[in-house]
Design a protein around this motif. Structure first.
Motif, PDB file in Angstrom:
ATOM      1  N   UNK A 161       0.809  -1.213   0.000  1.00  0.00           N
ATOM      2  CA  UNK A 161       0.000   0.000   0.000  1.00  0.00           C
ATOM      3  C   UNK A 161       0.847   1.270   0.000  1.00  0.00           C
ATOM      4  N   UNK A 162       2.161   1.111  -0.164  1.00  0.00           N
ATOM      5  CA  UNK A 162       3.019   2.267  -0.327  1.00  0.00           C
ATOM      6  C   UNK A 162       3.780   2.717   0.894  1.00  0.00           C
ATOM      7  N   UNK A 163       3.606   2.034   2.031  1.00  0.00           N
ATOM      8  CA  UNK A 163       4.318   2.421   3.245  1.00  0.00           C
ATOM      9  C   UNK A 163       5.756   1.906   3.219  1.00  0.00           C
ATOM     10  N   UNK A 164       6.644   2.641   3.881  1.00  0.00           N
ATOM     11  CA  UNK A 164       8.019   2.197   4.045  1.00  0.00           C
ATOM     12  C   UNK A 164       8.093   1.205   5.205  1.00  0.00           C
ATOM     13  N   UNK A 165       8.774   0.107   5.000  1.00  0.00           N
ATOM     14  CA  UNK A 165       8.927  -0.890   6.050  1.00  0.00           C
ATOM     15  C   UNK A 165      10.400  -1.261   6.193  1.00  0.00           C
ATOM     16  N   UNK A 166      10.705  -1.966   7.268  1.00  0.00           N
ATOM     17  CA  UNK A 166      12.082  -2.410   7.524  1.00  0.00           C
ATOM     18  C   UNK A 166      12.328  -3.719   6.760  1.00  0.00           C
ATOM     19  N   UNK A 167      12.837  -3.596   5.556  1.00  0.00           N
ATOM     20  CA  UNK A 167      13.054  -4.775   4.721  1.00  0.00           C
ATOM     21  C   UNK A 167      14.147  -5.676   5.285  1.00  0.00           C
ATOM     22  N   UNK A 168      15.155  -5.080   5.900  1.00  0.00           N
ATOM     23  CA  UNK A 168      16.238  -5.886   6.478  1.00  0.00           C
ATOM     24  C   UNK A 168      15.691  -6.778   7.591  1.00  0.00           C
ATOM     25  N   UNK A 169      14.778  -6.237   8.387  1.00  0.00           N
ATOM     26  CA  UNK A 169      14.150  -7.036   9.442  1.00  0.00           C
ATOM     27  C   UNK A 169      13.361  -8.188   8.834  1.00  0.00           C
ATOM     28  N   UNK A 170      12.595  -7.908   7.787  1.00  0.00           N
ATOM     29  CA  UNK A 170      11.810  -8.967   7.156  1.00  0.00           C
ATOM     30  C   UNK A 170      12.715 -10.065   6.602  1.00  0.00           C
TER      31      UNK A 170
END
Length: 319
Positions: free
Chosen positions: A163-172
């Motif tokens: 939906x366009x939000x920034x997330x912590x990809x490294x955590x994922x």
């Protein structure tokens, strides 16, 4: 240090002091690292306790204590620290506990390595090795209890990113890597406990989007959105999903954005262009820019399908 006879209580008390020190190091408390002398004293204590004659050979007791050390630490410290948290905070704690657990395995398996080299290798080959024992403890006592909550938190973050939000990809990536590593060389945990649910979540998300876009957008805008969705899903694979998921994920998105709506897309294309003819080779240049070109072509021009698909793929390769 040479051989010396060691009673159980004497030896285990000394080993426990080393284990306590290791726990403090792992937890980031003020504790100096093991030096070579401390390491050798611990190893030699365990070695001596394993080579003594019966009834003072304590190999089996030490093997059991090795496992119990992990079980007690997980029960008292690790599991409570994970289950008391929620959402992203839980994911961070889960990753931290997994990394700490691997450090515990690495150090304890060195201290107890004579068990691997002699007790298991020569006498009890059916027993799991020390590394496997440590991993099994985490999998059975932590992972099995929290993986559903972990999966839910991960899917929430993926949904936010869609939906366009920034997330912590490294955590994922760190979390998803645990689903892979916990399988100890097999992909069953990743596929059964995460990937299958992720694909269902993807289906639900894009079927909902498609049902709205098919009425709101022109054919061109719809196709551009579909192309962008596929690009972003491939990008997710490259950043935090396992590479084995790419084909399944792409096919999933193609199916729910294109195949399910192919009849409406055909009509929309004809209506938008003011043309009543079928799609032809003239459309290849336009469609070749899109990942989903072959789906449309195979559906609407079966007689020419294979030729057009090949032309679309060739054109796409040249871009």
């Amino acid at each position: 240090m040479g051989y010396q006879f060691i009673e159980w209580d004497q030896g285990w008390d000394y080993i426990q002091k080393g284990i306590t020190k290791l726990k403090r190091i792992v937890e980031g408390l003020s504790e100096p690292q093991f030096n070579s002398e401390e390491y050798m004293r611990l190893y030699t204590t365990i070695y001596n306790m394993c080579i003594q004659k019966h009834p003072h050979n304590y190999s089996r007791q030490l093997y059991d204590k090795y496992r119990e050390t992990f079980e007690e630490y997980i029960t008292s410290t690790v599991l409570p620290s994970v289950i008391e948290k929620h959402g992203e905070c839980m994911l961070q704690e889960f990753v931290k506990c997994w990394e700490n657990h691997k450090i515990m395995i690495r150090w304890l398996s060195r201290f107890f390595s004579f068990l691997d080299d002699y007790y298991i290798a020569q006498n009890h080959t059916s027993y799991p090795g020390l590394n496997e024992v440590g991993l099994n403890c985490f999998r059975n006592m932590v992972y099995q209890k929290v993986n559903a909550n972990v999966r839910f938190a991960v899917l929430v973050l993926i949904g936010k990113e869609r939906e366009g939000e920034q997330i912590d990809r490294a955590l994922l990536k760190n979390v998803i890597d645990i689903f892979v590593e916990i399988g100890m060389g097999q992909m069953d945990a990743y596929e059964k406990d995460f990937e299958g649910y992720m694909l269902i979540d993807t289906r639900d998300y894009y079927s909902h989007k498609a049902s709205r876009w098919i009425w709101e957008d022109t054919y061109t805008n719809y196709m551009l959105k579909a192309e962008e969705c596929l690009r972003r899903e491939r990008d997710r694979v490259s950043h935090y999903l396992h590479p084995s998921s790419e084909k399944k994920l792409v096919e999933n998105v193609k199916h729910w954005l294109v195949v399910v709506n192919v009849t409406q897309l055909i009509e929309k294309k004809r209506s938008d262009s003011g043309c009543t003819a079928w799609l032809t080779v003239d459309n290849v240049e336009e469609l070749s820019r899109k990942f989903i070109a072959n789906v449309i072509l195979e559906q609407v021009v079966p007689a020419q399908g294979s030729t057009l698909v090949q032309q679309a793929e060739d054109a796409a390769m040249q871009e």
